[in-house]
Every structure is written in structure tokens, then in C-alpha cells.
Design a protein around this motif. Sequence first.
Motif, PDB file in Angstrom:
ATOM      1  N   ASP A 225       0.999   5.229  20.094  1.00  0.00           N
ATOM      2  CA  ASP A 225       2.091   5.813  19.323  1.00  0.00           C
ATOM      3  C   ASP A 225       1.775   7.292  19.073  1.00  0.00           C
ATOM      4  N   GLU A 226       2.314   8.132  19.903  1.00  0.00           N
ATOM      5  CA  GLU A 226       2.050   9.568  19.847  1.00  0.00           C
ATOM      6  C   GLU A 226       0.542   9.820  19.791  1.00  0.00           C
ATOM      7  N   ALA A 227      -0.177   9.093  20.642  1.00  0.00           N
ATOM      8  CA  ALA A 227      -1.636   9.097  20.566  1.00  0.00           C
ATOM      9  C   ALA A 227      -2.270  10.247  21.329  1.00  0.00           C
TER      10      ALA A 227
ATOM     11  N   PHE B  13       0.827  -1.211   0.000  1.00  0.00           N
ATOM     12  CA  PHE B  13       0.000   0.000   0.000  1.00  0.00           C
ATOM     13  C   PHE B  13       0.862   1.262   0.000  1.00  0.00           C
ATOM     14  N   ASN B  14       2.062   1.140   0.585  1.00  0.00           N
ATOM     15  CA  ASN B  14       2.955   2.302   0.561  1.00  0.00           C
ATOM     16  C   ASN B  14       3.437   2.570  -0.848  1.00  0.00           C
ATOM     17  N   LYS B  15       3.579   1.500  -1.620  1.00  0.00           N
ATOM     18  CA  LYS B  15       4.202   1.654  -2.943  1.00  0.00           C
ATOM     19  C   LYS B  15       3.205   1.942  -4.055  1.00  0.00           C
TER      20      LYS B  15
ATOM     21  N   GLY C 113      12.722   9.258  21.339  1.00  0.00           N
ATOM     22  CA  GLY C 113      13.744   9.354  20.288  1.00  0.00           C
ATOM     23  C   GLY C 113      13.332  10.419  19.299  1.00  0.00           C
ATOM     24  N   LYS C 114      14.339  10.949  18.622  1.00  0.00           N
ATOM     25  CA  LYS C 114      14.045  12.015  17.658  1.00  0.00           C
ATOM     26  C   LYS C 114      13.211  11.477  16.502  1.00  0.00           C
ATOM     27  N   SER C 115      12.614  12.410  15.776  1.00  0.00           N
ATOM     28  CA  SER C 115      11.805  12.036  14.616  1.00  0.00           C
ATOM     29  C   SER C 115      12.655  11.228  13.625  1.00  0.00           C
ATOM     30  N   GLY C 116      12.092  10.116  13.163  1.00  0.00           N
ATOM     31  CA  GLY C 116      12.807   9.293  12.178  1.00  0.00           C
ATOM     32  C   GLY C 116      13.756   8.299  12.813  1.00  0.00           C
ATOM     33  N   SER C 117      13.743   8.183  14.171  1.00  0.00           N
ATOM     34  CA  SER C 117      14.704   7.280  14.827  1.00  0.00           C
ATOM     35  C   SER C 117      14.246   5.809  14.748  1.00  0.00           C
ATOM     36  N   GLY C 118      12.986   5.572  14.333  1.00  0.00           N
ATOM     37  CA  GLY C 118      12.546   4.188  14.133  1.00  0.00           C
ATOM     38  C   GLY C 118      11.509   3.697  15.133  1.00  0.00           C
ATOM     39  N   LYS C 119      10.910   4.607  15.911  1.00  0.00           N
ATOM     40  CA  LYS C 119       9.949   4.201  16.952  1.00  0.00           C
ATOM     41  C   LYS C 119       8.717   3.520  16.345  1.00  0.00           C
ATOM     42  N   SER C 120       8.114   4.186  15.337  1.00  0.00           N
ATOM     43  CA  SER C 120       6.904   3.615  14.730  1.00  0.00           C
ATOM     44  C   SER C 120       7.221   2.327  13.986  1.00  0.00           C
ATOM     45  N   SER C 121       8.404   2.280  13.389  1.00  0.00           N
ATOM     46  CA  SER C 121       8.782   1.060  12.658  1.00  0.00           C
ATOM     47  C   SER C 121       8.829  -0.125  13.615  1.00  0.00           C
ATOM     48  N   LEU C 122       9.363   0.105  14.821  1.00  0.00           N
ATOM     49  CA  LEU C 122       9.424  -0.984  15.807  1.00  0.00           C
ATOM     50  C   LEU C 122       8.008  -1.434  16.193  1.00  0.00           C
TER      51      LEU C 122
ATOM     52  N   LEU D 234       3.127  -5.890  10.794  1.00  0.00           N
ATOM     53  CA  LEU D 234       2.728  -5.175   9.578  1.00  0.00           C
ATOM     54  C   LEU D 234       3.866  -5.289   8.571  1.00  0.00           C
ATOM     55  N   TYR D 235       5.076  -5.464   9.076  1.00  0.00           N
ATOM     56  CA  TYR D 235       6.249  -5.784   8.255  1.00  0.00           C
ATOM     57  C   TYR D 235       6.936  -6.969   8.920  1.00  0.00           C
ATOM     58  N   ASP D 236       7.751  -7.686   8.165  1.00  0.00           N
ATOM     59  CA  ASP D 236       8.581  -8.735   8.763  1.00  0.00           C
ATOM     60  C   ASP D 236      10.004  -8.210   8.880  1.00  0.00           C
TER      61      ASP D 236
ATOM     62  N   GLN E 275      14.714  -3.378   6.958  1.00  0.00           N
ATOM     63  CA  GLN E 275      15.088  -2.552   5.812  1.00  0.00           C
ATOM     64  C   GLN E 275      13.849  -2.233   4.992  1.00  0.00           C
ATOM     65  N   TYR E 276      13.708  -0.971   4.620  1.00  0.00           N
ATOM     66  CA  TYR E 276      12.692  -0.600   3.625  1.00  0.00           C
ATOM     67  C   TYR E 276      13.475  -0.444   2.333  1.00  0.00           C
ATOM     68  N   ASP E 277      13.319  -1.334   1.405  1.00  0.00           N
ATOM     69  CA  ASP E 277      14.137  -1.362   0.184  1.00  0.00           C
ATOM     70  C   ASP E 277      15.619  -1.310   0.592  1.00  0.00           C
ATOM     71  N   ASP E 278      16.319  -0.215   0.229  1.00  0.00           N
ATOM     72  CA  ASP E 278      17.746  -0.163   0.542  1.00  0.00           C
ATOM     73  C   ASP E 278      18.024   0.536   1.869  1.00  0.00           C
ATOM     74  N   PHE E 279      16.985   1.126   2.464  1.00  0.00           N
ATOM     75  CA  PHE E 279      17.203   1.930   3.662  1.00  0.00           C
ATOM     76  C   PHE E 279      17.030   1.092   4.936  1.00  0.00           C
ATOM     77  N   THR E 280      18.075   1.118   5.790  1.00  0.00           N
ATOM     78  CA  THR E 280      17.996   0.354   7.034  1.00  0.00           C
ATOM     79  C   THR E 280      17.368   1.235   8.115  1.00  0.00           C
ATOM     80  N   ALA E 281      16.139   0.900   8.528  1.00  0.00           N
ATOM     81  CA  ALA E 281      15.419   1.727   9.501  1.00  0.00           C
ATOM     82  C   ALA E 281      15.703   1.271  10.930  1.00  0.00           C
ATOM     83  N   LEU E 282      15.903  -0.052  11.127  1.00  0.00           N
ATOM     84  CA  LEU E 282      16.207  -0.573  12.466  1.00  0.00           C
ATOM     85  C   LEU E 282      17.431  -1.479  12.362  1.00  0.00           C
TER      86      LEU E 282
HETATM   87  N1  ATP Z   1       7.291   2.553   4.557  1.00  0.00           N
HETATM   88  C1  ATP Z   1       8.485   3.109   4.582  1.00  0.00           C
HETATM   89  N2  ATP Z   1       9.269   3.015   3.492  1.00  0.00           N
HETATM   90  C2  ATP Z   1      10.505   3.556   3.494  1.00  0.00           C
HETATM   91  N3  ATP Z   1      11.058   4.200   4.551  1.00  0.00           N
HETATM   92  C3  ATP Z   1      10.301   4.327   5.648  1.00  0.00           C
HETATM   93  C4  ATP Z   1       8.986   3.791   5.728  1.00  0.00           C
HETATM   94  N4  ATP Z   1       8.507   4.065   6.971  1.00  0.00           N
HETATM   95  C5  ATP Z   1       9.461   4.736   7.615  1.00  0.00           C
HETATM   96  N5  ATP Z   1      10.547   4.900   6.840  1.00  0.00           N
HETATM   97  C6  ATP Z   1      11.820   5.538   7.222  1.00  0.00           C
HETATM   98  O1  ATP Z   1      12.314   4.853   8.354  1.00  0.00           O
HETATM   99  C7  ATP Z   1      12.831   5.755   9.308  1.00  0.00           C
HETATM  100  C8  ATP Z   1      12.140   5.522  10.649  1.00  0.00           C
HETATM  101  O2  ATP Z   1      10.786   5.920  10.524  1.00  0.00           O
HETATM  102  P1  ATP Z   1       9.776   5.814  11.738  1.00  0.00           P
HETATM  103  O3  ATP Z   1       8.441   6.269  11.248  1.00  0.00           O
HETATM  104  O4  ATP Z   1       9.866   4.473  12.318  1.00  0.00           O
HETATM  105  O5  ATP Z   1      10.384   6.896  12.734  1.00  0.00           O
HETATM  106  P2  ATP Z   1       9.770   7.532  14.050  1.00  0.00           P
HETATM  107  O6  ATP Z   1      10.854   7.515  15.064  1.00  0.00           O
HETATM  108  O7  ATP Z   1       8.500   6.874  14.401  1.00  0.00           O
HETATM  109  O8  ATP Z   1       9.515   9.013  13.552  1.00  0.00           O
HETATM  110  P3  ATP Z   1       8.396  10.077  14.058  1.00  0.00           P
HETATM  111  O9  ATP Z   1       8.687  10.377  15.487  1.00  0.00           O
HETATM  112  O10 ATP Z   1       8.659  11.252  13.171  1.00  0.00           O
HETATM  113  O11 ATP Z   1       7.070   9.433  13.815  1.00  0.00           O
HETATM  114  C9  ATP Z   1      12.617   7.139   8.746  1.00  0.00           C
HETATM  115  O12 ATP Z   1      13.850   7.575   8.205  1.00  0.00           O
HETATM  116  C10 ATP Z   1      11.611   6.978   7.641  1.00  0.00           C
HETATM  117  O13 ATP Z   1      11.884   7.851   6.588  1.00  0.00           O
END
Ligand code: ATP
Length: 584
Positions: free
Chosen positions: A509-511, A125-127, A382-391, A398-400, A358-365
Amino acid sequence: MDRLSVNKDTKVSLKKDIKLVYKRFGPYVKMHRWQYIMVLIGMVLAAVGSGASAYVVQPLIDKVFSQKNEFMLYAMPLALIGVFVIKGVGQYMQGYYMSYITANTNKLVRNLMLDKILSFELGFFNKNRSGEILARMNDISTVATFATNHIINFVSICLTTLAYGVVVIYQGSFLAIVALSIMPLAIIPIRIIAKKLRSLANKSFTTGVDMSSRIFEILNNIEIIKASSGEKIEAKNYREQSELLFKVSRKSTRVELLTSPFMEFFGSVAIAVIIIVGGIEVLNERMTTGQFFSLLTAMLLLYKPVKSLNGSFAMIQPALVANERLSQVIDREPKIVDGALELTTPIDCVEVKNVTLQYDDFTALKNLNVSFKKNSVTAIIGKSGSGKSSLMSLLLRLYDPTEGEILMNGNNIKDLQQKSFRDNMSIVTQRIFIFHGSIAKNVAYGLEVDEKRVIEALKQAQAYEFIEKFDNGIHTILEEFGANLSGGQRQRIAIARAIYKNPDILILDEATSALDEQTEEALKGTLEQLRKDKILIIVAHRPSTIEIAQNVLQMSEGQIINYWTQQEYQQARQKGKITNEDIA
Ligand SMILES: Nc1ncnc2c1ncn2[C@@H]1O[C@H](COP(=O)(O)OP(=O)(O)OP(=O)(O)O)[C@@H](O)[C@H]1O
């Protein structure tokens, strides 16, 4: 294949593509065999009626007008009425059962397609833009109509042609062969036209996708568009795409309509030949006038089915292209496959082991290790983009993870039935899903509405005080996206929904970002009570929320950089090791 695409190849392989359509739609054709039999009976009646209507012209002219037979004067019109009634009943049966088959197939394939789409992982759905996915839903009707009708159109045309053919040959064999041999020549230009239509069908699809995706985006972001005075730009972009679609559709109409003049030309040549050759036969008394007119009528009636055969050839290309597109969705396998094991015990421990995402080539965690236990509250900062929501997304599967594993009560969640653990988990994020329906139904989403429990959940979420003031209380109807609520009210309804489910794991999550301090403070009291028998995870953005957590986990650039007890966290704050900026 994550991203849906459109095959630009215009090479026409009719046989292969039609085979693919029947591979997909064959079971639906089989499933409707009884309805097809009714269609067939209708068709035979219609064909017999049509053939007979051409045949009666001969006795009408020869017996009534040439031989002045009075009995036939009355008998023939009656016979004619009978013949048309048979034809009418036949056509009705054929039409009714055919549309039943098409509508039912449409319904079944639509349901299958939605089941399939719902089974896909979040990455899909993201793509892919919503318009792209929706357009493939719309493709179903094009292919289903073609697949279910094509066979029967073909049989129908063959039968009618056969019936007319019998009359034509019976009334004058030499003449008939001359006339019938001209008709099939009209098929030749169709193949050239088909190739052109295929590329036009692709172009019109891509433009249509862009347009419907844009409408989605406009509707979802209307506030921003208005606030940034973006109406004119949006309207201009949309007009340009509309114009393009208009041009493509004009071009395909031009190509499609070319079949008609070809048919008219070949038809008129056939009729002209019949008039000349038949006229000579009548003048030389080798044929009666009645036979001649009967033959002429049959030829004129034959023209229609042959023309519709050509029409269905023109339909083939858009249908084959549409089949290719919808197959990309139906044949796609979900990347997240459900496990077989049912989780029957309450979740009391979740372990994240050596997890990388990894999201494609980007390592998020990167190589995360952490565990969450029952009766505990963990705050993640953690700062924005640090990976909290991904965890958090990983915990819900929702992802493996690209590497490592997530264990729930000691089981890898890949081995578990997703429903069996998701039913025991609630998540509230900043993206709040509110649908058009009552507050009660919104709170009990997916579960039976128990009004008492709904009110209790709303009270716990600090939402009941504003809902009480509505005339219809919990039966007040909410607009789509909760348009008639404030941001904070929407958040509290979402929290009530999460509480109503009485989950083993509650993730916020930031609710609470849209709540005022007083409401948030009150909500903290609720969370204190809720922590019992639960795993509570709070992705926190305000220092005050973190206070209720026993453990505080700090993330940075996809890694856990600190894991503190509440006491250690407070000390770190006092020492200035952690500032408000470190909390997103
Ligand atoms: N579906 C996705 N596809 C590619 N990259 C993603 C995807 N979701 C998140 N990312 C990237 O992964 C990194 C971590 O994102 P994440 O949303 O987990 O951070 P966060 O700590 O929850 O940020 P925030 O506090 O701003 O919500 C970010 O650099 C983001 O750009």
C-alpha cells in the motif's frame, strides 16, 4: 462503547464499588490462599508480640520497681527481647508474602489487560489516545495494591486491635471502655473526606491522561515540532497542564492529610481521659501503677493501627475510581470476534461481495464487488481519500464491513480464525514499524530468524546492498522507528519483512513512495518473480509500478469506477481518460 471515558459522578456508594473490586480481584485473592495463610500466621505472631509487649510493662513496673524483685529485673528484659523477636518475625512474614501477592496480581492483571487491548479492533485505537490507554495500565497497580492489601490490612488491624483491646480490658475494664469508645468517632469525618477525594482523583486522572498523551504526540512528531519551531508552544501547553496537576494534587493532599489532625485530636482526648480516670483509680488504690502504665502503653500502641485503618479509608476512593476505569477496558468486548474455522489451504481467491464500510456516520466504501485470484497482480489507483487503504484493511479484517462480506477460498472471513489467514498475508504501508533490535530480527518479525532467508529477502527487496556495507551486516542494531535509516531504506526493510513471511497474499500500500526510480525499477523485477503462486495487490501511486499489473482497479469516492486489464488501462491512458492526477 468505543471511546473510554471518566465517570464524573461523585456519589459515593462504597459498598457497591468495593463489591465491584472484589468481583474483579476475588479470583486473584483465592489463587493466593497459601500466601495469605502465611500472611495470617505472620500477622498473628505480630499481634501476639505487640499485645505482649504492652503487657510486660505491668510486671516490669510492679515486680521490679515496686516490689524490687531482682529475678524479674533480668527476666523481664529477656522476655521483652523475645516478644520483639516474635513481633519482628511476624511483621517480616506478613510484609514478604503480602508484597508477593500484590506483585503477582499486578503482573497477571497487566498481562490480561494487554491481551485484552491487543484483541480490540483498529477502531478502538483510532478513537482513544495512547496516553488514555496507558493511564489505564497504570491504574492496575492502584487497584491491585488496594484489593490485595485491603482485606489483610483490615484483618491485621482487627487482630492487633483485638490483642491490645484484650490487654486494655484486662488491665482496667471501666477505663478501657471509656477510652475505646472515643476512638471510632474519628471515622465520621472520613466519609465526608472520601467524597471530596473521589472527584479529585478523577480530575487528577484526566489531567494526567492529557499530559502523557501529549508526551506521546511530541515524541512521535519531534521532527515536525522542531521544523516548525513548535518547542515553545509545546513547552507552554505542557507547563499549563503540569500546573493544573500540581494544584489538583495539592488539593487532594490537603484533603487527605485532614484525617491526621482529626485522629491526633481524638487520640489525645482518649489519652487525657485515661490519665485522669486512671490516675484517680491509682490514687484510690483500685489499680496498681504497673496496671496503669501497661494500659497507657497499650492505648498508645493501639493508636497506630487505628490510624492506619483511617489511612486505608483514604486510599479507597482513588482505588475505586481506578477500578471503574480499568474495568472499562477489561470488560469491553472486542467488536471483531475471531471465527472458529481454521484456514488450512493456501489462499487462492479473495472475493469482496457487496461491501459497504462506514466509519461512524461516514461511508468510506459503497457496495464494492471485486475478486483477487492466485498468480495475479492487481493495481489499485484512485485519488487520495477514495478508499484504497480502507479496502486493504477490510481484507485483513482490521475492520468488518458494515454490509456485505469478504470471502477467502469461499469462506466468510468472519468465520475464520484471524491468525490462520493473517499468517498468510503481508502488508507494507507507509507507516513502517521498525523496533529497536537487529535488522535480522526486524525482517523475521514474529518468525524464527533464518539468516540465509533473511539475506535472500533483503536481496529481493533491494535492501541488501546498503546493509552489506554496515560493519555488522544483518546484525546491525536498528533504532526505534528506524531513526538511523533513510525513508527508502526503512521501506525496503519493511518489504523484506513482507517477503520473508512468504505469504499467499502480498499487499503493497504505497510501499515504494520513498524509493528512487532506479530502486523501484529493480523492485519491479522482484515483484514479477514473486507473483507466482501469490495474490499480489499494489496500491500504486506511480504509473511505472502499475505496468506489472494484469488488472487495474480505479476507485473514486468509495466506489470502483473502472476495472481494466493492463491493455485496457494503457488504452485509457493513451486516450487521456486517465491522467497522472487520477493516480494519487
Ligand atoms: N479510521 C477512520 N475513521 C474515520 N474515517 C476514516 C478512517 N480511515 C479513513 N477514513 C476516511 O475514509 C476515506 C477513505 O480513506 P482511505 O485511507 O481508505 O483512502 P485512500 O484512498 O487510501 O487515501 P490515500 O491515498 O490518501 O491514502 C477518507 O475520506 C478518510 O477520511
